[in-house]
Each structure stands twice: as C-alpha cells, then as structure tokens.
Design a protein around this motif. Structure first.
Motif, PDB file in Angstrom:
ATOM      1  N   HIS A  63       0.985  -1.233   0.477  1.00  0.00           N
ATOM      2  CA  HIS A  63       0.043  -0.067   0.571  1.00  0.00           C
ATOM      3  C   HIS A  63       1.083   1.340   0.035  1.00  0.00           C
ATOM      4  O   HIS A  63       0.556   1.840  -0.462  1.00  0.00           O
ATOM      5  CB  HIS A  63      -0.589  -0.143   1.269  1.00  0.00           C
ATOM      6  CG  HIS A  63      -1.542   1.180   1.244  1.00  0.00           C
ATOM      7  ND1 HIS A  63      -2.699   2.194   0.549  1.00  0.00           N
ATOM      8  CD2 HIS A  63      -1.320   2.313   2.664  1.00  0.00           C
ATOM      9  CE1 HIS A  63      -2.933   3.264   0.598  1.00  0.00           C
ATOM     10  NE2 HIS A  63      -2.605   2.964   1.784  1.00  0.00           N
ATOM     11  N   TYR A  64       1.467   1.012   1.218  1.00  0.00           N
ATOM     12  CA  TYR A  64       2.523   2.503   0.809  1.00  0.00           C
ATOM     13  C   TYR A  64       3.673   2.801  -0.748  1.00  0.00           C
ATOM     14  O   TYR A  64       3.123   3.913  -1.023  1.00  0.00           O
ATOM     15  CB  TYR A  64       3.700   2.291   1.595  1.00  0.00           C
ATOM     16  CG  TYR A  64       5.155   3.376   2.025  1.00  0.00           C
ATOM     17  CD1 TYR A  64       5.263   4.082   3.396  1.00  0.00           C
ATOM     18  CD2 TYR A  64       6.409   3.280   1.905  1.00  0.00           C
ATOM     19  CE1 TYR A  64       5.363   5.022   3.430  1.00  0.00           C
ATOM     20  CE2 TYR A  64       7.203   3.686   1.373  1.00  0.00           C
ATOM     21  CZ  TYR A  64       7.050   4.960   2.431  1.00  0.00           C
ATOM     22  OH  TYR A  64       8.043   5.670   2.390  1.00  0.00           O
ATOM     23  N   LEU A  65       3.573   1.892  -1.075  1.00  0.00           N
ATOM     24  CA  LEU A  65       4.655   1.421  -2.545  1.00  0.00           C
ATOM     25  C   LEU A  65       4.120   2.346  -3.168  1.00  0.00           C
ATOM     26  O   LEU A  65       3.857   3.420  -4.453  1.00  0.00           O
ATOM     27  CB  LEU A  65       5.409   0.348  -2.691  1.00  0.00           C
ATOM     28  CG  LEU A  65       6.295   0.118  -1.612  1.00  0.00           C
ATOM     29  CD1 LEU A  65       7.513  -0.745  -2.723  1.00  0.00           C
ATOM     30  CD2 LEU A  65       7.539   1.388  -2.399  1.00  0.00           C
ATOM     31  N   CYS A  72       6.072  11.967  -0.266  1.00  0.00           N
ATOM     32  CA  CYS A  72       5.553  12.584   0.774  1.00  0.00           C
ATOM     33  C   CYS A  72       6.701  12.268   2.191  1.00  0.00           C
ATOM     34  O   CYS A  72       5.733  12.861   3.716  1.00  0.00           O
ATOM     35  CB  CYS A  72       4.545  13.000   0.903  1.00  0.00           C
ATOM     36  SG  CYS A  72       2.979  11.689   1.821  1.00  0.00           S
ATOM     37  N   ASP A  73       7.442  11.644   2.272  1.00  0.00           N
ATOM     38  CA  ASP A  73       7.028  10.670   3.848  1.00  0.00           C
ATOM     39  C   ASP A  73       8.086  11.277   4.992  1.00  0.00           C
ATOM     40  O   ASP A  73       9.069  11.875   3.952  1.00  0.00           O
ATOM     41  CB  ASP A  73       7.789   9.677   4.052  1.00  0.00           C
ATOM     42  CG  ASP A  73       7.964   8.589   5.158  1.00  0.00           C
ATOM     43  OD1 ASP A  73       7.981   9.104   6.444  1.00  0.00           O
ATOM     44  OD2 ASP A  73       8.016   7.837   5.061  1.00  0.00           O
ATOM     45  N   LEU A 108       0.487   9.802   7.583  1.00  0.00           N
ATOM     46  CA  LEU A 108       0.899  10.277   9.147  1.00  0.00           C
ATOM     47  C   LEU A 108      -0.510   9.565  10.068  1.00  0.00           C
ATOM     48  O   LEU A 108      -0.168   8.822  10.745  1.00  0.00           O
ATOM     49  CB  LEU A 108       1.147  11.252   9.941  1.00  0.00           C
ATOM     50  CG  LEU A 108       1.715  11.689   9.680  1.00  0.00           C
ATOM     51  CD1 LEU A 108       2.331  13.208  10.034  1.00  0.00           C
ATOM     52  CD2 LEU A 108       3.120  10.727  10.041  1.00  0.00           C
ATOM     53  N   ARG A 109      -1.745   9.706   9.837  1.00  0.00           N
ATOM     54  CA  ARG A 109      -2.940   8.857  10.118  1.00  0.00           C
ATOM     55  C   ARG A 109      -2.993   7.491  10.084  1.00  0.00           C
ATOM     56  O   ARG A 109      -3.121   6.480  10.610  1.00  0.00           O
ATOM     57  CB  ARG A 109      -3.976   9.298   9.768  1.00  0.00           C
ATOM     58  CG  ARG A 109      -4.499  11.658  10.184  1.00  0.00           C
ATOM     59  CD  ARG A 109      -5.647  11.026   9.724  1.00  0.00           C
ATOM     60  NE  ARG A 109      -6.360  10.907   8.232  1.00  0.00           N
ATOM     61  CZ  ARG A 109      -6.261  11.856   7.807  1.00  0.00           C
ATOM     62  NH1 ARG A 109      -5.769  13.506   8.004  1.00  0.00           N
ATOM     63  NH2 ARG A 109      -6.329  11.870   5.944  1.00  0.00           N
ATOM     64  N   GLU A 110      -2.784   6.877   8.895  1.00  0.00           N
ATOM     65  CA  GLU A 110      -2.557   5.352   8.285  1.00  0.00           C
ATOM     66  C   GLU A 110      -1.080   4.922   9.610  1.00  0.00           C
ATOM     67  O   GLU A 110      -1.253   3.634   9.485  1.00  0.00           O
ATOM     68  CB  GLU A 110      -1.892   5.716   7.359  1.00  0.00           C
ATOM     69  CG  GLU A 110      -3.472   5.462   6.391  1.00  0.00           C
ATOM     70  CD  GLU A 110      -3.301   4.956   4.679  1.00  0.00           C
ATOM     71  OE1 GLU A 110      -2.594   5.018   4.476  1.00  0.00           O
ATOM     72  OE2 GLU A 110      -4.095   5.704   4.026  1.00  0.00           O
ATOM     73  N   VAL A 111       0.117   5.684   8.895  1.00  0.00           N
ATOM     74  CA  VAL A 111       1.349   5.281  10.063  1.00  0.00           C
ATOM     75  C   VAL A 111       0.657   4.684  11.465  1.00  0.00           C
ATOM     76  O   VAL A 111       0.617   3.711  12.315  1.00  0.00           O
ATOM     77  CB  VAL A 111       2.616   5.900  10.685  1.00  0.00           C
ATOM     78  CG1 VAL A 111       3.373   5.554  11.353  1.00  0.00           C
ATOM     79  CG2 VAL A 111       3.018   5.331   8.697  1.00  0.00           C
ATOM     80  N   GLU A 112      -0.418   5.402  12.067  1.00  0.00           N
ATOM     81  CA  GLU A 112      -0.787   5.693  13.508  1.00  0.00           C
ATOM     82  C   GLU A 112      -1.718   4.311  13.542  1.00  0.00           C
ATOM     83  O   GLU A 112      -1.505   3.538  14.558  1.00  0.00           O
ATOM     84  CB  GLU A 112      -0.822   6.821  13.588  1.00  0.00           C
ATOM     85  CG  GLU A 112      -1.776   6.687  15.488  1.00  0.00           C
ATOM     86  CD  GLU A 112      -2.250   7.643  15.951  1.00  0.00           C
ATOM     87  OE1 GLU A 112      -3.442   8.212  16.651  1.00  0.00           O
ATOM     88  OE2 GLU A 112      -2.537   8.843  15.115  1.00  0.00           O
TER      89      GLU A 112
END
Length: 253
Positions: A63-65, A72-73, A108-112
């Motif tokens: 999903h990240y890739l 934008c990381d 950032l929301r998804e990483v959380e």
C-alpha cells in the motif's frame, strides 16, 4: 559497555558476508521495546532513497509503495535533509512537515493506525561509505511513555544506532536479497507480461517444467524469464521473487 551492546557487536561481526545483518538489527531494537524498525538508504549525492529495510507487513508496504508515500514521507525527508537525531511525537508532527501536507497528514494517520505513534529518527553519514542511512525506530507507546523508554535506554539506543548504521553502510549492497528490502527504483519492478505470468504460476506452486506446459513455451524460456525476474527484483530465490512481487502488488496470486 552494556552486555546487549557487546552482544550486538559480536553478532554484527558474524554477519559480514550473509543476509542476517538486518535480522540482527531488527532483533536488537525490538528487544529495546521498539515495535517497528525501518532503515532507509540513499546514495550521498541523490535526492531520494534507493529503498529501505522494514519489519512492517507486506500488505502495508504494498500500500505504501502503491500510494507513493515515499514522496511525502516526513521521516525520509528528515534523512535526505541531513537533520540530527530527533524524536517524533504526535505533539510535534508539524515540525516534520513536507511540501505535500495533505498527503503527509494522510500518511501519518495511516501509520498511527499501523501502530506507530512515536519514533526515534536517526540519519547517519559515514566518511568511508557512499551511502547515507536513516533508521526510524517506531513505537505504539504514547508520548510520555515513549520518552521514558528513550531516556532509560539512551546509551543502548544511540550506541546501537551508530554500530548498526556503520555496519549496514559497509555491507548493505549484499543485503538487497533480503525479503525485507524494498527498492524504490522503478526499473526493478518493470516486468513484462510474460514475466508476470511466470510469477503467477510460481505463486501457485508450479515447477518450471509445468509452467512451460501452461505457457506453451520451452523450459529454457521459462528459465530465462526467471533469471530476468530475479535480477529486476533483486531476489535470491524463486520464492523470494514471488514474495517481493506480491508485496509490491505486481501479481495477485
């Protein structure tokens, strides 16, 4: 020196010529109570990363890739901009902003949601290497508990980071066959339709002779496609190639 650091030095020395250096790195920092260990790598004169090692799930990485979050990381930007070792908390996330704040906020929301609420971000520049490494140690702990964790293990974290980064900078090209290495270089993921078909049959457990029958081509042709696939994906084995392809959404088994 703390016994954990002594063990880390010994374990890294024993991994100089194999793929386990990343496993040693992940194990060390997980034992210090970090949930996520990421290591981004870039060439010194480049403006972006070559890719990174991570213990995050294949689903998340796909999903990240696919979302191109690497563009934008904020943690990648921190490394590329050669910032000092820093602590990321939810309260100070605006100080890690990128030129695309809307996409950054989404990331950032998804990483959380994936369990990273706080992290230590540590760029590293070696005088003897052509590569810059940045390690991100993530945790699900809330800010106050995370700061206590970092404070109580400060020496083990900082010295461990230096030891690991110096070692990985020296040996990382040999580690690109590791299943937890994800390349950002598009030429490594441009597969022909025939190569994708070979991977698809491989993911279903077929041998090369059976694949040749399915595709109505010679076995030597299947072998040729397989070698090309492994080279493009920087995979060491057939199974590794399938794992990489699935994690990057190149095939859907």
């Amino acid at each position: 020196m703390d016994n954990r650091l002594i063990d880390l030095v010994s374990n890294l020395k024993s991994t100089r010529n194999d793929l386990t250096a990343w496993d040693v790195t992940e194990s060390y920092f997980k034992n210090l109570q970090f949930d996520v260990v990421n290591c981004g790598i870039k060439e010194k004169d480049a403006s972006s990363l070559c890719g990174f090692f991570t213990n995050m799930t294949d689903d998340w990485m796909g999903h990240y890739l696919e979302s191109r979050y690497d563009l934008c990381d904020p943690w990648i930007k921190h490394v590329v901009d050669d910032k000092p070792v820093s602590i990321y908390l939810q309260e100070n996330k605006t100080s890690f902003a990128t030129p695309d704040p809307e996409q950054c906020e989404k990331l950032l929301r998804e990483v959380e949601h994936e369990g990273i609420r706080s992290s230590v971000i540590a760029p590293f520049h070696s005088l003897t290497s052509d590569y810059v490494l940045g390690i991100n140690l993530g945790s699900a702990l809330p800010s106050a508990e995370f700061l206590r964790l970092v404070g109580s293990s400060r020496e083990e974290i900082l010295v461990g980071l230096a030891l690991v980064q110096n070692h990985l900078a020296a040996v990382w090209p040999n580690l690109r066959g590791h299943a937890q290495w994800f390349s950002f270089r598009p030429e490594n993921t441009i597969l022909t339709p025939r190569e994708r078909e070979v991977l698809l049959w491989l993911s279903k457990g077929l041998r090369n002779d059976r694949i040749s029958e399915k595709m109505n081509v010679a076995v030597v042709t299947v072998n040729f496609h397989m070698q090309s696939i492994k080279q493009k994906l920087e995979a060491k084995t057939r199974e590794h190639a399938v794992a990489i392809a699935v994690s990057r959404n190149l095939i859907e088994p």
